[in-house]
Design a protein around this motif. Structure first.
Motif, PDB file in Angstrom:
ATOM      1  N   ARG A 217       1.019  -1.399  -0.129  1.00 51.13           N
ATOM      2  CA  ARG A 217       0.335  -0.061   0.402  1.00 51.13           C
ATOM      3  C   ARG A 217       1.292   1.278  -0.167  1.00 51.13           C
ATOM      4  O   ARG A 217       0.499   2.438  -0.641  1.00 51.13           O
ATOM      5  CB  ARG A 217      -0.971   0.247   0.684  1.00 51.13           C
ATOM      6  CG  ARG A 217      -1.438   0.924   1.052  1.00 51.13           C
ATOM      7  CD  ARG A 217      -2.623   1.700  -0.075  1.00 51.13           C
ATOM      8  NE  ARG A 217      -3.757   2.578   0.634  1.00 51.13           N
ATOM      9  CZ  ARG A 217      -3.044   3.719  -0.154  1.00 51.13           C
ATOM     10  NH1 ARG A 217      -1.735   3.903  -0.618  1.00 51.13           N
ATOM     11  NH2 ARG A 217      -4.409   4.934  -0.053  1.00 51.13           N
ATOM     12  N   PHE A 218       2.122   0.985   0.320  1.00 53.49           N
ATOM     13  CA  PHE A 218       2.749   2.752   0.603  1.00 53.49           C
ATOM     14  C   PHE A 218       3.834   2.435  -0.515  1.00 53.49           C
ATOM     15  O   PHE A 218       4.409   3.664  -1.173  1.00 53.49           O
ATOM     16  CB  PHE A 218       3.573   2.032   1.527  1.00 53.49           C
ATOM     17  CG  PHE A 218       3.361   2.335   3.390  1.00 53.49           C
ATOM     18  CD1 PHE A 218       3.175   3.866   3.708  1.00 53.49           C
ATOM     19  CD2 PHE A 218       3.697   1.325   4.382  1.00 53.49           C
ATOM     20  CE1 PHE A 218       2.779   3.849   4.961  1.00 53.49           C
ATOM     21  CE2 PHE A 218       3.034   1.689   5.284  1.00 53.49           C
ATOM     22  CZ  PHE A 218       2.183   2.521   5.713  1.00 53.49           C
ATOM     23  N   SER A 221      -1.684   3.303  -5.073  1.00 57.95           N
ATOM     24  CA  SER A 221      -2.597   3.170  -5.587  1.00 57.95           C
ATOM     25  C   SER A 221      -3.721   2.357  -5.995  1.00 57.95           C
ATOM     26  O   SER A 221      -4.702   3.072  -5.551  1.00 57.95           O
ATOM     27  CB  SER A 221      -3.132   4.358  -4.883  1.00 57.95           C
ATOM     28  OG  SER A 221      -2.870   5.003  -6.244  1.00 57.95           O
ATOM     29  N   ASP A 222      -3.277   1.723  -6.679  1.00 57.27           N
ATOM     30  CA  ASP A 222      -3.740   1.067  -7.773  1.00 57.27           C
ATOM     31  C   ASP A 222      -3.841  -0.730  -7.069  1.00 57.27           C
ATOM     32  O   ASP A 222      -3.506  -1.094  -7.253  1.00 57.27           O
ATOM     33  CB  ASP A 222      -3.104   0.811  -8.752  1.00 57.27           C
ATOM     34  CG  ASP A 222      -3.930   0.806 -10.113  1.00 57.27           C
ATOM     35  OD1 ASP A 222      -4.496   0.692 -10.203  1.00 57.27           O
ATOM     36  OD2 ASP A 222      -3.270  -1.422 -10.057  1.00 57.27           O
ATOM     37  N   ILE A 223      -4.882  -0.274  -6.825  1.00 56.00           N
ATOM     38  CA  ILE A 223      -5.641  -1.622  -6.003  1.00 56.00           C
ATOM     39  C   ILE A 223      -4.599  -3.209  -7.292  1.00 56.00           C
ATOM     40  O   ILE A 223      -4.912  -4.240  -6.365  1.00 56.00           O
ATOM     41  CB  ILE A 223      -7.024  -2.538  -6.430  1.00 56.00           C
ATOM     42  CG1 ILE A 223      -7.770  -1.398  -5.576  1.00 56.00           C
ATOM     43  CG2 ILE A 223      -7.343  -3.790  -5.792  1.00 56.00           C
ATOM     44  CD1 ILE A 223      -8.933  -1.915  -5.507  1.00 56.00           C
ATOM     45  N   THR A 224      -4.833  -3.318  -8.302  1.00 58.01           N
ATOM     46  CA  THR A 224      -4.458  -4.301  -9.080  1.00 58.01           C
ATOM     47  C   THR A 224      -2.894  -4.398  -9.040  1.00 58.01           C
ATOM     48  O   THR A 224      -1.792  -5.554  -7.970  1.00 58.01           O
ATOM     49  CB  THR A 224      -4.294  -4.270 -10.972  1.00 58.01           C
ATOM     50  OG1 THR A 224      -5.622  -4.447 -10.579  1.00 58.01           O
ATOM     51  CG2 THR A 224      -3.720  -5.645 -11.183  1.00 58.01           C
ATOM     52  N   MET A 225      -2.235  -2.977  -9.222  1.00 55.65           N
ATOM     53  CA  MET A 225      -0.173  -3.370  -8.774  1.00 55.65           C
ATOM     54  C   MET A 225      -0.105  -4.069  -7.513  1.00 55.65           C
ATOM     55  O   MET A 225       0.635  -4.209  -6.996  1.00 55.65           O
ATOM     56  CB  MET A 225       0.256  -1.602  -8.749  1.00 55.65           C
ATOM     57  CG  MET A 225       1.023  -1.524  -8.870  1.00 55.65           C
ATOM     58  SD  MET A 225       2.412  -2.786 -10.074  1.00 55.65           S
ATOM     59  CE  MET A 225       2.807  -1.820 -11.678  1.00 55.65           C
ATOM     60  N   MET A 226      -1.115  -3.227  -6.440  1.00 52.65           N
ATOM     61  CA  MET A 226      -1.139  -3.754  -4.929  1.00 52.65           C
ATOM     62  C   MET A 226      -1.168  -5.304  -4.356  1.00 52.65           C
ATOM     63  O   MET A 226      -0.338  -5.422  -3.619  1.00 52.65           O
ATOM     64  CB  MET A 226      -2.342  -3.142  -4.189  1.00 52.65           C
ATOM     65  CG  MET A 226      -1.502  -1.662  -3.272  1.00 52.65           C
ATOM     66  SD  MET A 226      -3.207  -1.069  -2.440  1.00 52.65           S
ATOM     67  CE  MET A 226      -4.575  -0.658  -3.366  1.00 52.65           C
ATOM     68  N   MET A 227      -2.265  -5.764  -5.623  1.00 49.32           N
ATOM     69  CA  MET A 227      -2.205  -7.151  -5.318  1.00 49.32           C
ATOM     70  C   MET A 227      -0.270  -7.913  -6.459  1.00 49.32           C
ATOM     71  O   MET A 227      -0.363  -8.602  -5.843  1.00 49.32           O
ATOM     72  CB  MET A 227      -3.075  -7.891  -6.213  1.00 49.32           C
ATOM     73  CG  MET A 227      -4.461  -7.262  -5.643  1.00 49.32           C
ATOM     74  SD  MET A 227      -6.217  -7.484  -7.186  1.00 49.32           S
ATOM     75  CE  MET A 227      -5.887  -9.288  -7.145  1.00 49.32           C
ATOM     76  N   ILE A 269       9.187   3.623   6.162  1.00 52.96           N
ATOM     77  CA  ILE A 269       9.826   4.847   5.654  1.00 52.96           C
ATOM     78  C   ILE A 269      10.121   4.995   4.398  1.00 52.96           C
ATOM     79  O   ILE A 269      10.164   6.675   3.926  1.00 52.96           O
ATOM     80  CB  ILE A 269      11.109   4.456   6.634  1.00 52.96           C
ATOM     81  CG1 ILE A 269      10.576   4.014   7.457  1.00 52.96           C
ATOM     82  CG2 ILE A 269      11.860   5.684   6.376  1.00 52.96           C
ATOM     83  CD1 ILE A 269      11.866   3.393   8.303  1.00 52.96           C
ATOM     84  N   LEU A 270       9.959   4.318   3.019  1.00 57.10           N
ATOM     85  CA  LEU A 270      10.202   4.710   2.125  1.00 57.10           C
ATOM     86  C   LEU A 270       9.513   5.057   1.043  1.00 57.10           C
ATOM     87  O   LEU A 270       9.605   5.737   0.171  1.00 57.10           O
ATOM     88  CB  LEU A 270      11.343   3.984   1.781  1.00 57.10           C
ATOM     89  CG  LEU A 270      12.994   4.144   2.766  1.00 57.10           C
ATOM     90  CD1 LEU A 270      13.394   2.904   1.971  1.00 57.10           C
ATOM     91  CD2 LEU A 270      13.640   5.138   2.276  1.00 57.10           C
ATOM     92  N   GLY A 271       7.992   4.752   1.185  1.00 55.04           N
ATOM     93  CA  GLY A 271       7.294   4.287   0.017  1.00 55.04           C
ATOM     94  C   GLY A 271       6.908   5.009  -0.309  1.00 55.04           C
ATOM     95  O   GLY A 271       6.472   6.594   0.247  1.00 55.04           O
ATOM     96  N   ARG A 272       6.066   5.554  -1.740  1.00 57.19           N
ATOM     97  CA  ARG A 272       5.801   6.828  -2.082  1.00 57.19           C
ATOM     98  C   ARG A 272       4.661   7.013  -1.734  1.00 57.19           C
ATOM     99  O   ARG A 272       4.440   8.192  -2.293  1.00 57.19           O
ATOM    100  CB  ARG A 272       6.293   6.799  -3.652  1.00 57.19           C
ATOM    101  CG  ARG A 272       7.900   6.540  -4.407  1.00 57.19           C
ATOM    102  CD  ARG A 272       7.528   6.098  -6.067  1.00 57.19           C
ATOM    103  NE  ARG A 272       6.954   7.389  -6.803  1.00 57.19           N
ATOM    104  CZ  ARG A 272       7.903   8.594  -6.805  1.00 57.19           C
ATOM    105  NH1 ARG A 272       8.991   8.545  -6.757  1.00 57.19           N
ATOM    106  NH2 ARG A 272       7.381   9.240  -7.396  1.00 57.19           N
ATOM    107  N   GLU A 273       3.989   5.903  -1.585  1.00 54.35           N
ATOM    108  CA  GLU A 273       2.033   6.906  -1.821  1.00 54.35           C
ATOM    109  C   GLU A 273       2.232   6.586   0.736  1.00 54.35           C
ATOM    110  O   GLU A 273       1.801   5.726   0.622  1.00 54.35           O
ATOM    111  CB  GLU A 273       1.613   5.824  -1.846  1.00 54.35           C
ATOM    112  CG  GLU A 273       1.779   5.182  -3.052  1.00 54.35           C
ATOM    113  CD  GLU A 273       0.965   6.218  -3.723  1.00 54.35           C
ATOM    114  OE1 GLU A 273       0.362   7.339  -3.382  1.00 54.35           O
ATOM    115  OE2 GLU A 273       1.783   7.136  -5.184  1.00 54.35           O
ATOM    116  N   GLY A 274       2.741   7.301   0.707  1.00 57.74           N
ATOM    117  CA  GLY A 274       2.501   8.020   2.039  1.00 57.74           C
ATOM    118  C   GLY A 274       3.281   7.623   2.841  1.00 57.74           C
ATOM    119  O   GLY A 274       3.622   7.404   4.567  1.00 57.74           O
ATOM    120  N   GLY A 275       4.432   7.189   2.783  1.00 59.73           N
ATOM    121  CA  GLY A 275       6.023   7.177   3.444  1.00 59.73           C
ATOM    122  C   GLY A 275       6.457   7.902   3.846  1.00 59.73           C
ATOM    123  O   GLY A 275       5.709   9.186   3.731  1.00 59.73           O
TER     124      GLY A 275
END
Length: 288
Positions: A217-218, A221-227, A269-275
Motif C-alpha cells: 500500500r505504501f 494506490s492502484d488495487i491491481t498493482m497492490m496485489m 519509511i520509504l514508500g512513495r504513497e504515504g511513506g
C-alpha cells in the motif's frame, strides 16, 4: 557470496519444498490480504486465523498430525466462527469486530486446551507455529490448489470486490452480488488461512497475508498493482526468511514473518504513497 543464497536451496530438499510452499502461500494470501486491508478487515483476518485452531485441534485429537484431518477441521471451525460472529453482530447490539474478538479468544483457548489433552509441547508448537521446513508432497499440493482456487475466484469476483471496497452502497443499489461476494470472500480468507496454517501455524499464518499487503500500500494506490506487489513482497519475504533461518539457525516461520515485517517497516519509511520520508519531504509549491 552467491553461494550463501543458492547453496541452501541447491543442497537440501526440505529447503526446496519450503520455497515452493511459501511461494504458493504468497500467491494466494497476498491478494486476499489487499482486499482485507482495503475493506478494513485486517483484524478480522487475525481473528479468523485463531478461529481455525479448535477444528484443527479436534482433527489432531482423532487423527494426529494428519493433513486431511487438520485441514477439514480447520475449515469447519473457521466457517462456523465466521458465520456465528456475523449472526451475533446482525441480531444483537454487539459489533462484528467485538464478536469476532470474543470468538477468537475462546477459539484460541479451546484449541490449545484440546491439543494439550493428548499432545506434547512439540505438537503444540507444531500447531501454533507450523512446520514450513517439513512440508511433504500432499501439503504442497494442498497449498498449490488453494492458490489456484483463490486466483480463479478473484478473477471472477474482482469487479464486485473492488466496488464493495470503494462504494458498497452503490453495489447494493445496482446488484444483489454484494452478500454472495462477501460470503465467498470470507470463504477464501478461511481457505488461505488453513493453507498457511500447515506451514506457519495459526499464530503466524495471517502475517503472510497482511504484512505484504500493508507494505504494498505504501508503493501504489492502484488495487491491481497492490496485489502484484503484495505477491512479490510475500515471495521475497519467504525466501529471505528461509535464508535467515538457515544461516542464523532461527525458527523458519518467525524468520519469514520478521522478514516481511522488515519490508513493511522499510516501505513505511520509504514508500512513495504515504511513506514517512515522502510526507516529511517539502513539496514544491504551485507557481502562478
Amino acid at each position: 557470496m552467491l553461494e550463501l543464497f543458492y547453496s541452501p536451496f541447491g543442497e537440501f530438499e526440505f529447503m526446496q519444498r519450503a520455497v515452493v510452499g511459501v511461494i504458493a502461500i504468497a500467491l494466494g494470501g497476498g491478494p486476499i490480504g489487499v482486499f482485507l486491508m482495503l475493506r478494513r478487515m485486517s483484524l478480522t483476518g487475525d481473528a479468523m486465523a485463531h478461529a481455525i485452531l479448535p477444528g484443527a485441534a479436534i482433527g489432531y485429537l482423532f487423527a494426529g498430525l494428519s493433513l486431511p484431518a487438520l485441514t477439514v477441521g480447520g475449515l469447519f471451525a473457521g466457517v462456523i466462527v465466521a458465520v456465528a460472529a456475523g449472526l451475533v453482530s446482525r441480531f444483537t447490539s454487539l459489533k462484528e469486530d467485538a464478536s469476532l474478538a470474543a470468538f477468537y479468544l475462546l477459539s484460541l483457548a479451546l484449541g490449545v486446551t484440546i491439543v494439550s489433552l493428548r499432545g506434547s509441547n512439540v505438537d503444540l508448537l507444531h500447531v501454533l507455529f507450523g512446520t514450513v521446513l517439513a512440508l511433504d508432497d500432499n501439503a504442497l499440493l494442498l497449498l498449490a490448489s488453494i492458490s489456484t482456487v483463490t486466483f480463479l475466484a478473484l478473477a471472477v469476483l474482482y469487479r464486485p470486490l473492488v466496488l464493495e471496497c470503494v462504494d458498497p452502497t452503490f453495489l447494493r443499489s445496482v446488484s444483489r452480488a454484494g452478500t454472495p461476494t462477501h460470503l465467498i470472500f470470507l470463504g477464501l480468507v478461511v481457505l488461505n488461512l488453513v493453507g498457511g496454517f500447515h506451514a506457519l501455524g495459526t499464530l503466524l499464518a495471517v502475517g503472510m497475508m497482511m504484512l505484504p499487503a500493508a507494505a504494498a500500500r505504501f508503493w501504489s494506490s492502484d488495487i491491481t498493482m497492490m496485489m502484484i506487489l503484495s505477491v512479490l513482497i510475500g515471495i521475497v519475504s519467504g525466501i529471505s526468511g528461509l535464508l535467515l533461518s538457515f544461516h542464523a539457525e532461527l525458527p523458519a516461520g518467525p524468520a519469514i514473518i520478521l522478514s516481511a515485517g522488515i519490508v513493511y517497516v522499510g516501505s513505511l519509511i520509504l514508500g512513495r504513497e504515504g511513506g514517512l520520508l515522502w510526507l516529511a519531504w517539502p513539496g514544491k509549491h504551485l507557481e502562478a
